[in-house]
Design an enzyme around this catalytic site. Structure first.
Site, PDB file in Angstrom:
ATOM      1  N   CYS A   1      42.643  24.203  45.379  1.00  0.00           N
ATOM      2  CA  CYS A   1      42.065  23.195  46.280  1.00  0.00           C
ATOM      3  C   CYS A   1      42.759  23.184  47.636  1.00  0.00           C
ATOM      4  CB  CYS A   1      42.206  21.815  45.664  1.00  0.00           C
ATOM      5  SG  CYS A   1      41.451  21.671  44.054  1.00  0.00           S
TER       6      CYS A   1
ATOM      7  N   ARG B   1      42.219  30.147  50.015  1.00  0.00           N
ATOM      8  CA  ARG B   1      42.887  29.645  48.821  1.00  0.00           C
ATOM      9  C   ARG B   1      42.007  29.797  47.577  1.00  0.00           C
ATOM     10  NH1 ARG B   1      47.072  25.881  50.367  1.00  0.00           N
ATOM     11  NH2 ARG B   1      46.763  24.592  48.526  1.00  0.00           N
TER      12      ARG B   1
ATOM     13  N   TRP C   1      38.828  23.803  43.616  1.00  0.00           N
ATOM     14  CA  TRP C   1      38.955  24.869  42.614  1.00  0.00           C
ATOM     15  C   TRP C   1      39.086  24.145  41.284  1.00  0.00           C
ATOM     16  CZ3 TRP C   1      43.105  26.966  39.536  1.00  0.00           C
ATOM     17  CH2 TRP C   1      42.897  28.287  39.094  1.00  0.00           C
TER      18      TRP C   1
ATOM     19  N   ASN D   1      44.531  17.213  45.600  1.00  0.00           N
ATOM     20  CA  ASN D   1      44.927  18.478  44.952  1.00  0.00           C
ATOM     21  C   ASN D   1      45.933  18.138  43.871  1.00  0.00           C
ATOM     22  OD1 ASN D   1      43.552  19.700  46.968  1.00  0.00           O
ATOM     23  ND2 ASN D   1      45.342  20.607  47.963  1.00  0.00           N
ATOM     24  N   GLY D   2      45.933  18.894  42.781  1.00  0.00           N
ATOM     25  CA  GLY D   2      46.904  18.654  41.711  1.00  0.00           C
ATOM     26  C   GLY D   2      46.217  18.081  40.484  1.00  0.00           C
TER      27      GLY D   2
ATOM     28  N   GLU E   1      51.105  46.728  38.893  1.00  0.00           N
ATOM     29  CA  GLU E   1      50.472  46.145  40.081  1.00  0.00           C
ATOM     30  C   GLU E   1      49.156  46.863  40.409  1.00  0.00           C
ATOM     31  OE1 GLU E   1      50.675  43.573  41.638  1.00  0.00           O
ATOM     32  OE2 GLU E   1      49.759  43.951  43.592  1.00  0.00           O
TER      33      GLU E   1
ATOM     34  N   LYS F   1      45.624  44.819  40.676  1.00  0.00           N
ATOM     35  CA  LYS F   1      44.780  44.861  41.881  1.00  0.00           C
ATOM     36  C   LYS F   1      43.379  45.321  41.505  1.00  0.00           C
ATOM     37  CE  LYS F   1      46.516  43.224  43.946  1.00  0.00           C
ATOM     38  NZ  LYS F   1      47.571  42.331  44.279  1.00  0.00           N
TER      39      LYS F   1
ATOM     40  N   GLU G   1      41.486  42.610  39.551  1.00  0.00           N
ATOM     41  CA  GLU G   1      41.290  41.411  40.355  1.00  0.00           C
ATOM     42  C   GLU G   1      40.087  41.539  41.292  1.00  0.00           C
ATOM     43  OE1 GLU G   1      44.882  40.892  42.601  1.00  0.00           O
ATOM     44  OE2 GLU G   1      44.687  38.738  42.632  1.00  0.00           O
TER      45      GLU G   1
ATOM     46  N   HIS H   1      51.990  54.458  22.247  1.00  0.00           N
ATOM     47  CA  HIS H   1      52.231  53.450  21.217  1.00  0.00           C
ATOM     48  C   HIS H   1      51.026  52.540  21.011  1.00  0.00           C
ATOM     49  CE1 HIS H   1      56.359  54.703  20.811  1.00  0.00           C
ATOM     50  NE2 HIS H   1      56.499  54.635  22.127  1.00  0.00           N
TER      51      HIS H   1
ATOM     52  N   LYS I   1      44.155  31.787  45.866  1.00  0.00           N
ATOM     53  CA  LYS I   1      45.313  32.359  46.551  1.00  0.00           C
ATOM     54  C   LYS I   1      46.595  31.661  46.130  1.00  0.00           C
ATOM     55  CE  LYS I   1      47.320  35.046  49.547  1.00  0.00           C
ATOM     56  NZ  LYS I   1      47.448  36.447  49.108  1.00  0.00           N
TER      57      LYS I   1
HETATM   58  O1  M6R Z   1      52.174  32.766  45.597  1.00  0.00           O
HETATM   59  P1  M6R Z   1      52.745  33.556  44.461  1.00  0.00           P
HETATM   60  O2  M6R Z   1      53.337  34.834  44.880  1.00  0.00           O
HETATM   61  O3  M6R Z   1      53.703  32.744  43.634  1.00  0.00           O
HETATM   62  O4  M6R Z   1      51.495  33.861  43.542  1.00  0.00           O
HETATM   63  C1  M6R Z   1      51.649  34.435  42.278  1.00  0.00           C
HETATM   64  C2  M6R Z   1      50.328  34.974  41.755  1.00  0.00           C
HETATM   65  O5  M6R Z   1      49.407  33.926  41.609  1.00  0.00           O
HETATM   66  C3  M6R Z   1      49.734  36.036  42.694  1.00  0.00           C
HETATM   67  O6  M6R Z   1      50.613  37.092  42.901  1.00  0.00           O
HETATM   68  C4  M6R Z   1      48.428  36.605  42.116  1.00  0.00           C
HETATM   69  O7  M6R Z   1      48.686  37.357  40.982  1.00  0.00           O
HETATM   70  C5  M6R Z   1      47.732  37.423  43.203  1.00  0.00           C
HETATM   71  N1  M6R Z   1      46.366  37.032  43.325  1.00  0.00           N
HETATM   72  C6  M6R Z   1      47.753  38.877  42.947  1.00  0.00           C
HETATM   73  O8  M6R Z   1      47.043  39.598  43.891  1.00  0.00           O
END
Ligand code: M6R
Length: 614
Positions: free
Chosen positions: A2, A28, A79, A105-106, A486, A490, A493, A509, A609
């Protein structure tokens, strides 16, 4: 996650400022949006309210023709947490009279009890959200004769959980706000004043900001902002000028923020290294950490034994933390890495002298913040490695190292991952041997190395060739292992396709059962440890034997080419640094696969985000 914007003033029309603010918060992630403005006539009357499920364009279409004038207003991108995305669940929420509007938010943890009390007292609810209790609580306090400011405080005093909350009341030109465990920042403008979850919401209007702390209240009027504690005592605040240029928040001609941010990596790394490394002496110094070796010694002065360092992080930041922990272990420091949401539940023993490092680009991730708070309570020294100045992590930890990547708008973390790896490389050196000429040369070679990858990469062609695959696997050993995790994160995602990353040795394994001729395997094979290249080549042969196409990302074309269908080459710049370049190749492959598939690259479905719920 949010986002909140609030505005009051004599400058641009309130509705225009709110809509600009909401678009600045889009990064966000959100599934609905809304705005509420009070009447400029400053008489009583309803608050004008507009809200819609979906993108901002749906909200824009719901606004009446011509601008809606008003005295003060609040806006929100939602969100979903309590209740699915819908017009009714979108914020702002109002009371029974339509005179009070609230955004939040929260999570309000006691909302069920509050709602039951309010319903039995005759209040009608229209949404499934936890937030809606707040305007009704304000309504009751106003009915009891309290001023809008008192009524807002009375309502907030009843809330348990985490919140950044803002309210407007009909006939009033003030925005009321409070913060507890969810970020809020005030913007001090020339012709009006702002509040928001994050600076990009109002950076177009002002770069002068005041960060609110937990437990603080703000009143934002056309004449100024004031900050008080829960009892109403004034808190002295200082206005900071932030360095972000509004231009930085634009796409600068790229189709997506993600691509722009991938291409910004050379500059981001230069910014991260600036004034922290000295080529001649080979020393690495992080000025923010002046004197830190006395508070965070990696060796116990009494017995000479290394002291433990624990990392807590989520998602991409967790992969950076894995890299940082390995760097420290390679320097003899016992370093462990925890997924932040599992840290507290595992009751990790924090022994005397433990340092807990929270790696978080946003500095607001709820899981990471909880882990850091638990660690602090247990007596650990805490250190934040973050991108956002003034974020919760930066302010609450004992120490902070900024990664200086600049604003990252794409939900998929790219330049912040590279900058985290570089910041952690410097941190590992600063805490142990202080660096060496070889290390400084390798770190300094990263920006040009990334630029070469960006200029010469064949990632787009490879993406085209494998866009229709069933799944993608990523393998690598040692410093290449976090890069493989990673690479897979990516890919899943932003393409919504199945992808998995493994330390290369793990493949046999279990995951090998999934490998077919329709599952390309991206093998990152950089030359960082004796024997690792040949072992990973052995794993490559295992997948090849099952018919899988192999794309090698490597600085050892000479050794690897005979085993791979394609090679994505990277310059060789140092054992722990070459994998940072390999990751850029994998970012590009994911980006181009997602682009071929027409995905919503900057705002992937279901993701946010900044993840400020646990
Ligand atoms: O703001 P942060 O680095 O703590 O966020 C952690 C994860 O939410 C963030 O890295 C998320 O996995 C990304 N969308 C990856 O691209």
């Amino acid at each position: 996650m949010c986002g909140i914007i609030g505005y009051t003033g004599e400058g641009d029309p309130v509705m225009d400022v709110l809509m600009t603010g909401l678009s600045g918060l889009e990064y966000r992630g959100y599934d609905s949006a809304g705005v509420a403005v009070t009447d400029r006539a400053r008489s009583s009357g309803d608050v004008s309210l507009f809200k819609r499920e979906g993108e901002l364009s749906s909200l824009e279409a719901a606004l009446p023709d011509g601008s809606v004038d008003g005295a003060a207003g609040i806006g929100h991108t939602r969100w979903s947490t309590h209740g699915p995305p819908s017009d009714a669940n979108a914020h702002p929420h109002t009371d029974c009279t339509g005179q009070v509007a609230v955004v939040h938010n929260g999570i309000i943890e006691n909302f069920r009890e509050l709602r039951e009390d309010l319903e039995s007292a005759g209040h009608d609810f229209e949404s499934e959200t936890d937030t809606e209790v707040v305007p009704h609580l304000i309504e009751d306090a106003l009915a009891a004769g309290e001023s809008p400011e008192e009524a807002f405080r009375t309502a907030v005093a009843r809330l348990e959980g985490s919140y950044a909350v803002a309210a407007v009341v009909a006939g009033d030109e003030t925005v009321y706000a409070a913060r507890h465990e969810s970020p809020l920042v005030l913007g001090v403008g020339e012709a009006g004043h702002f509040l928001a979850s994050d600076v990009p919401a109002f950076i177009e209007y002002t770069d002068r900001v005041i960060y609110l702390d937990d437990g603080e209240f703000a009143t934002v009027t056309p004449d100024g902002v004031s900050v008080t504690d829960a009892r109403g005592n004034t808190i002295e605040t200082s206005v900071e000028t932030i360095a972000w240029d509004p231009e930085d928040a634009g796409k600068s001609g790229y189709d997506h923020y993600m691509l722009k941010e991938i291409y910004e990596q050379p500059d981001a790394i230069r910014g991260c290294l600036r004034e922290r490394v000295a080529e001649l002496s080979g020393s690495v110094e992080i000025p923010e950490l002046d004197g830190i070796s006395t508070t965070i010694p990696t060796v116990d002065a009494r017995d000479g034994r290394p002291r433990p360092i624990q990392f807590v992080a989520c998602g991409t930041s967790y992969h950076a933390a894995l890299y940082g922990a390995r760097l420290l272990r390679d320097r003899g420091v016992p370093a462990q890495c925890f997924i932040a949401s599992e840290y507290a539940t595992e009751r990790v023993p924090v022994s005397e002298g433990t340092t807990v490092v929270g790696v978080t680009q946003s500095g607001e991730t709820a899981d990471t913040m909880r882990a850091l708070r638990e660690a602090g309570r247990a007596g650990a020294e805490t250190l934040a490695v973050t991108n956002v100045v003034g974020s919760s992590a930066a302010r609450e930890c004992d120490h902070v190292v900024y990664i200086r990547a600049g604003p990252e708008i794409g939900v998929a973390a790219t330049k912040t991952f590279a900058s985290q790896q570089v910041a952690l490389s410097m941190l590992a050196a600063a805490l142990t041997d202080g660096g060496s000429q070889g290390l400084v040369q390798s770190l300094r070679a990263i920006p040009d190395g990334i630029q070469r990858v960006l200029d010469e990469s064949d990632a787009r062609e490879i993406a085209r060739e494998y866009v229709d695959s069933d799944a993608y696997f990523f393998i690598g050993r040692g410093y290449d292992a976090p890069v493989s995790l990673e690479g897979a994160l990516k890919m899943k995602e932003i393409t919504y396709k199945h992808a998995e990353g493994f330390p290369a040795g793990e493949l046999k394994h279990g995951p090998l059962a999934l490998v077919t001729d329709r599952t390309p395997v991206f093998a990152t094979i950089t030359d960082h440890a004796e024997g690792d290249v040949s072992k990973t080549l052995g794993n490559v042969k295992e997948v090849e034997a099952r018919g899988a196409p192999v794309v090698a990302v490597t600085d050892r074309r000479d050794l690897v080419e005979p085993f791979a269908d394609h090679v994505l080459e990277v310059p060789s710049i140092g054992p722990a640094q070459t994998p940072i370049l390999a990751n850029v190749q994998l970012q590009l492959v994911s980006y181009w696969v997602a682009n071929e598939l027409g995905r919503s690259i900057d705002k992937p479905r279901n993701l946010a985000k900044s993840v400020t719920v646990e």
